[in-house]
Structures are given as C-alpha cells and as structure tokens.
Design a protein around this motif. Structure first.
Motif, mmCIF file in Angstrom:
data_model
loop_
_atom_site.group_PDB
_atom_site.id
_atom_site.type_symbol
_atom_site.label_atom_id
_atom_site.label_comp_id
_atom_site.label_asym_id
_atom_site.label_seq_id
_atom_site.Cartn_x
_atom_site.Cartn_y
_atom_site.Cartn_z
ATOM 1 N N ALA A 39 0.813 -1.217 0.000
ATOM 2 C CA ALA A 39 0.000 0.000 0.000
ATOM 3 C C ALA A 39 0.846 1.266 0.000
ATOM 4 N N GLY A 40 2.187 1.106 0.000
ATOM 5 C CA GLY A 40 3.066 2.257 -0.088
ATOM 6 C C GLY A 40 3.639 2.742 1.225
ATOM 7 N N PHE A 41 3.516 1.939 2.297
ATOM 8 C CA PHE A 41 4.047 2.323 3.600
ATOM 9 C C PHE A 41 5.211 1.416 3.987
ATOM 10 N N ASP A 42 6.150 1.968 4.738
ATOM 11 C CA ASP A 42 7.319 1.187 5.138
ATOM 12 C C ASP A 42 6.967 0.074 6.110
ATOM 13 N N ARG A 43 5.945 0.274 6.880
ATOM 14 C CA ARG A 43 5.522 -0.696 7.895
ATOM 15 C C ARG A 43 4.047 -0.458 8.217
ATOM 16 N N PRO A 44 3.422 -1.354 8.972
ATOM 17 C CA PRO A 44 2.011 -1.178 9.286
ATOM 18 C C PRO A 44 1.729 0.161 9.968
ATOM 19 N N ILE A 45 0.595 0.737 9.644
ATOM 20 C CA ILE A 45 0.207 2.034 10.202
ATOM 21 C C ILE A 45 -0.917 1.841 11.226
ATOM 22 N N LEU A 46 -1.071 2.843 12.071
ATOM 23 C CA LEU A 46 -2.142 2.822 13.053
ATOM 24 C C LEU A 46 -3.474 3.125 12.363
ATOM 25 N N HIS A 47 -4.527 2.513 12.836
ATOM 26 C CA HIS A 47 -5.866 2.772 12.298
ATOM 27 C C HIS A 47 -6.230 4.243 12.481
ATOM 28 N N GLY A 48 -6.855 4.811 11.470
ATOM 29 C CA GLY A 48 -7.358 6.168 11.619
ATOM 30 C C GLY A 48 -8.348 6.273 12.772
ATOM 31 N N LEU A 49 -9.180 5.247 12.961
ATOM 32 C CA LEU A 49 -10.146 5.280 14.050
ATOM 33 C C LEU A 49 -9.474 5.219 15.407
ATOM 34 N N CYS A 50 -8.281 4.641 15.471
ATOM 35 C CA CYS A 50 -7.535 4.650 16.729
ATOM 36 C C CYS A 50 -7.008 6.056 17.009
ATOM 37 N N THR A 51 -6.414 6.698 15.995
ATOM 38 C CA THR A 51 -5.976 8.084 16.150
ATOM 39 C C THR A 51 -7.158 8.967 16.539
ATOM 40 N N TYR A 52 -8.302 8.723 15.936
ATOM 41 C CA TYR A 52 -9.527 9.461 16.260
ATOM 42 C C TYR A 52 -9.888 9.288 17.733
ATOM 43 N N GLY A 53 -9.856 8.048 18.203
ATOM 44 C CA GLY A 53 -10.179 7.785 19.600
ATOM 45 C C GLY A 53 -9.183 8.409 20.557
ATOM 46 N N ILE A 54 -7.914 8.432 20.169
ATOM 47 C CA ILE A 54 -6.887 9.044 21.008
ATOM 48 C C ILE A 54 -7.096 10.556 21.098
ATOM 49 N N CYS A 55 -7.508 11.173 19.995
ATOM 50 C CA CYS A 55 -7.825 12.609 20.038
ATOM 51 C C CYS A 55 -9.059 12.862 20.897
ATOM 52 N N GLY A 56 -10.037 11.954 20.827
ATOM 53 C CA GLY A 56 -11.186 12.077 21.717
ATOM 54 C C GLY A 56 -10.772 11.968 23.169
ATOM 55 N N ARG A 57 -9.843 11.082 23.450
ATOM 56 C CA ARG A 57 -9.321 10.958 24.808
ATOM 57 C C ARG A 57 -8.651 12.255 25.248
ATOM 58 N N ALA A 58 -7.923 12.908 24.339
ATOM 59 C CA ALA A 58 -7.252 14.163 24.678
ATOM 60 C C ALA A 58 -8.266 15.221 25.110
ATOM 61 N N VAL A 59 -9.400 15.313 24.389
ATOM 62 C CA VAL A 59 -10.428 16.287 24.756
ATOM 63 C C VAL A 59 -11.051 15.937 26.100
ATOM 64 N N LEU A 60 -11.363 14.667 26.302
ATOM 65 C CA LEU A 60 -11.956 14.243 27.564
ATOM 66 C C LEU A 60 -11.014 14.509 28.734
ATOM 67 N N ALA A 61 -9.727 14.209 28.540
ATOM 68 C CA ALA A 61 -8.763 14.350 29.629
ATOM 69 C C ALA A 61 -8.430 15.804 29.923
ATOM 70 N N SER A 62 -8.251 16.607 28.878
ATOM 71 C CA SER A 62 -7.745 17.970 29.046
ATOM 72 C C SER A 62 -8.831 18.999 29.313
ATOM 73 N N VAL A 63 -10.027 18.767 28.768
ATOM 74 C CA VAL A 63 -11.072 19.797 28.816
ATOM 75 C C VAL A 63 -12.282 19.364 29.641
ATOM 76 N N LEU A 64 -12.644 18.091 29.597
ATOM 77 C CA LEU A 64 -13.918 17.636 30.154
ATOM 78 C C LEU A 64 -13.782 16.785 31.406
ATOM 79 N N ASP A 65 -12.589 16.675 31.962
ATOM 80 C CA ASP A 65 -12.360 15.904 33.193
ATOM 81 C C ASP A 65 -12.939 14.492 33.082
ATOM 82 N N PHE A 66 -12.797 13.899 31.911
ATOM 83 C CA PHE A 66 -13.228 12.530 31.625
ATOM 84 C C PHE A 66 -14.741 12.334 31.781
ATOM 85 N N ASP A 67 -15.522 13.405 31.638
ATOM 86 C CA ASP A 67 -16.980 13.288 31.693
ATOM 87 C C ASP A 67 -17.496 13.055 30.271
#
Length: 285
Positions: A204-232
């Motif tokens: 597919a043109g990558f040197d090695r396996p890549i992380l799922h876009g949905l995983c990156t998406y979930g990690i960004c959601g975690r950043a908002v929950l942790a930094s702004v919403l106190d995990f609510d």
C-alpha cells in the motif's frame, strides 16, 4: 477497474446488527489508551465492568462497515485510507446491548485521474428496541487508486473545519502510542492487514504497518476528555476530524486544543516526524 459512480444512488446497508458487550467496550477503551493508570478512577470507569461507561467515540467503531460499500462500488481496497471521521451523539452510548445501524454512500468527490477520489459515507446508529437514535457517524475514505471515476451523489464537497485561532493552544495532550497499538486496536473490529502485516503495508506504499485512523480518532477524543472535560463522557456531544498523515505505532501524538464557547478546536501531529496527523478538527461540548 475504477469506482462505478452509477452504483452510488440508493446503495446502502440497512438494519445491520451490533451486539455490543461490556468486554468489547472495555477493549475499545484500552485500544485508544484508557486505563494506563489503573489507579485513576476517572479512567477506570471506561475499562472496568463495575459502573462501566462507554466512550462517545466508540460510535465510530460500532458502525465500521464502510469497507463493504467501498468494495461494492469497485474501489481498489489496497489503496484506500481513512481521510476523515465524525460522530454526533444524540444520547449516551450503552456499554452493552443490541443495536442497529444503517449506512449510505452520500457522495463521491473525484480529484482527477491519478489523484484519487473521496468517498463520503453516513451512518445512523440506533437502539434495536424502540429505535431511538444514538449517534450519526460520518466518514471520508480516500480511494487513492480511483481518480477519474467522476463525482456523484448528494455531497460534492468535503467537510469543512474551522481554523484554530492565532494564539497558543489552551491545552496540549502528549500521548505515547505503544509499538503494538494497532495489534491491540484491530481486535475491536478492523482486521485490515494494512495495520498488522508488513507486506500488506508495503504493497500500500508504507514502510511498515500504520495505526488505524479510528484509533488516532479515539486518542484525540481521549485528549479532549482528559484535558477539557475531566473525563466526563456525557459532555462530549460531537467530534469531527480530518486526517492528514498516518501514525506509525510507537510514535507520540501531540494534540493541541483551543477552547471556545461550546466547542474545542484541535489539530495533532507526531512529534518524532513533525508531521500533521489531524490537520483540522473540532469537538462540540
């Protein structure tokens, strides 16, 4: 053979069943970085069956079926990558239960021969009993091998994202992905070999396996929950992002956030390569 745009009108998946379990909700949370401090009670409620809370971004994973429609319209699946993802929550997701979803292709945006095409999808997730709407997920797939197919459908423009303000971010979340992050996350349903098999990744043109876009998406959601919403989790009403480059497992994701009235603007990059992975995004709170 390129995408057959004539297949788009009326193409859908309807009444697709989802049997969500507590274990699956926990596995998704672990795969997106929750529970790394097992003594933190704010995170533990996402990864322990007692008083379990489902993550809002889980809606994107529960409705993961766009690849079926992409195959039906003839996209070259070897060259398809995730270009964008959004979820709008109508009510909190249950951590377990029987659900249904419907998915349609809302549009194809042809970028031209040799430049690929964007395929836009929309999914409605609802309760099986009573039919109450839980969430609407939108997804953009970049079919890199299908440029020149011609635009089609009701949506002819990619989603728009507001630019962050010209000031330092209010919050910066630093998240170290694990070398085996993709191997863990794929157990939540996306078994594409692009994320596990080095040979498939190279094809597919990558040197090695890549992380799922949905995983990156979930990690960004975690950043908002942790930094702004106190995990609510009940305070996160929507999250929409545009992917720019893939993350390789083991890299560090840095998410920058600007808090405004009713929303959080965000973008993210990987520290090791100084490249954007989320070029634009916003959460509604």
């Amino acid at each position: 053979m390129p995408i057959d745009r004539a297949m788009v009108d009326g193409l859908s998946l309807t009444d697709q069943p989802v049997h969500q379990t507590a274990a699956a909700s926990i596995l998704y949370a672990l795969g997106t970085g929750f529970g790394r401090d097992p003594l933190d009670g704010r995170e533990r409620r996402f990864v322990h069956e007692r008083d379990l809370v489902a993550l809002p971004t889980l809606a994107a994973q529960l409705t993961f079926a766009g690849h079926v429609l992409l195959e039906r319209i003839g996209a070259d699946m070897r060259l398809v990558v995730h270009a964008g993802q959004g979820v709008a929550l109508h009510r909190p997701l249950p951590p377990e239960g029987h659900l249904l979803f419907d998915t349609i292709v809302t549009g194809i945006i042809d970028k031209g021969a040799g430049r690929g095409a964007l395929v836009l999808l929309e999914t409605h997730l609802r309760e099986r009993t009573g039919g109450g709407l839980l969430a609407v997920a939108t997804s953009t797939a970049f079919a890199r091998g299908d440029g020149g197919c011609g635009s089609a459908g009701r949506d002819r423009a990619p989603p728009l994202f507001p630019a962050p303000p010209a000031r330092p971010p209010d919050h910066v979340d630093i998240f170290h992905t694990r070398p085996d992050q993709a191997l863990l996350f794929r157990l939540s349903g996306d078994m594409n070999p692009l994320h596990a098999d080095p040979e498939a990744a190279r094809a597919a043109g990558f040197d090695r396996p890549i992380l799922h876009g949905l995983c990156t998406y979930g990690i960004c959601g975690r950043a908002v929950l942790a930094s702004v919403l106190d995990f609510d989790a009940t305070r996160l009403r929507a999250l929409h992002v545009r992917f720019a480059h893939p993350v390789f497992p083991g890299e560090t994701i840095m998410t920058e956030m600007w808090v405004e009235e009713g929303r959080v603007l965000l973008r993210a990059h990987v520290r090791e390569r100084a490249v954007a992975v989320i070029s634009g995004g916003y959460a509604l709170i």
